[in-house]
Design an enzyme around this catalytic site. Structure first.
Site, PDB file in Angstrom:
ATOM      1  N   HIS A 154      -2.976   6.033  -6.926  1.00  2.87           N
ATOM      2  CA  HIS A 154      -2.287   7.109  -7.075  1.00  2.87           C
ATOM      3  C   HIS A 154      -1.793   7.907  -6.093  1.00  2.87           C
ATOM      4  CE1 HIS A 154      -1.101  10.975  -9.947  1.00  2.87           C
ATOM      5  NE2 HIS A 154      -0.926  10.468 -10.772  1.00  2.87           N
ATOM      6  N   TYR A 195       1.684   9.040  -3.818  1.00  3.00           N
ATOM      7  CA  TYR A 195       3.018   9.721  -4.211  1.00  3.00           C
ATOM      8  C   TYR A 195       3.374   9.547  -2.955  1.00  3.00           C
ATOM      9  CZ  TYR A 195       0.801  12.913  -8.013  1.00  3.00           C
ATOM     10  OH  TYR A 195       0.594  13.429  -8.846  1.00  3.00           O
ATOM     11  N   GLU A 242       1.637   3.325  -9.993  1.00  2.79           N
ATOM     12  CA  GLU A 242       0.153   2.816 -10.268  1.00  2.79           C
ATOM     13  C   GLU A 242      -0.286   2.203 -11.236  1.00  2.79           C
ATOM     14  OE1 GLU A 242      -1.026   6.701 -11.978  1.00  2.79           O
ATOM     15  OE2 GLU A 242       0.327   7.842 -11.815  1.00  2.79           O
TER      16      GLU A 242
END
Length: 213
Positions: free
Chosen positions: A41, A43, A177
């Site tokens: 996950h 960013y 993801e």
């Protein structure tokens, strides 16, 4: 842990290649039948640290279908075509160009937070997505073995502070993801996320970085 049956032994390896790739390899075994759906996950903001918005990023996703969700972000039924909707990234499109349209799926999630069903065969390692920041020319290509990728545009980031005083407002980062479909155990027509004793769970994600001017 958390009510899952059996003992699950999991290894995740992060490898930085000489080809500017971040390669994430997952491996797991279990001694009792259990569900398993691992992902990463992270960013990304390819415009650089401290840039507040990923809406100008150009995005392509290798998917003809996505999974519509209810207002709790859980898929509620069969796949839907991206064609003719703001979910269509089969050709390069700015992430923010349609993100505020009056489209129920975008209203529910305050932006993109959806699983895209990749055009692929089984669990082959294949092209998933390409994302480019016009400000820097930095390109990230994603390759995965999983059947789907969750696109999340950081809609719920609230300005929290990170390293060196940087802050992260809504839509300041984008996530890709790799995973089996959400709510798979309750949807018999989705690919299975069950791992049995004697089986080996394996998946790979590659984030490859280049520059295009």
């Amino acid at each position: 842990e958390e009510g899952f049956p059996g003992e699950l032994k999991t290894t995740v390896v992060y490898h930085l290649s000489d080809n500017n790739e971040v390669i994430i390899s997952y491996h797991a075994v279990t001694d009792k039948p259990t569900v398993l759906n691992l992902t990463n996950h992270s960013y990304f903001n390819l415009s650089g640290a401290g840039d507040p918005y990923i809406g100008d990023h150009l995005l392509t996703i290798n998917a003809d279908y996505y999974l519509p969700t209810d207002d709790t972000a859980i898929p509620y039924g069969p796949k839907a075509k991206v064609e003719g909707t703001p979910m269509d990234f089969r050709s390069s499109f700015e992430v923010g160009a349609r993100i505020n349209e009056n489209f129920e799926q975008l209203i529910f999630g305050k932006g993109y937070d959806h699983t895209f069903i990749l055009n692929k065969e089984d669990n082959e390692l294949s092209f998933c997505a390409k994302c480019k920041a016009p400000k820097t020319g930095i390109v990230m290509e994603t390759y995965i073995t999983e059947p789907g990728v969750q696109l999340y545009t950081g809609n719920w980031l609230n300005g929290f502070e990170g390293a060196h005083g940087a802050t992260f407002p809504a839509r300041s980062g984008i996530c890709f993801e790799a995973q089996c479909f959400p709510d798979t155990p309750n949807r018999p027509y989705f690919p299975s996320a069950t791992l049995l004793p004697g089986e080996e769970y394996y998946q790979m994600t590659i984030y490859k970085f280049t520059i295009e001017k």
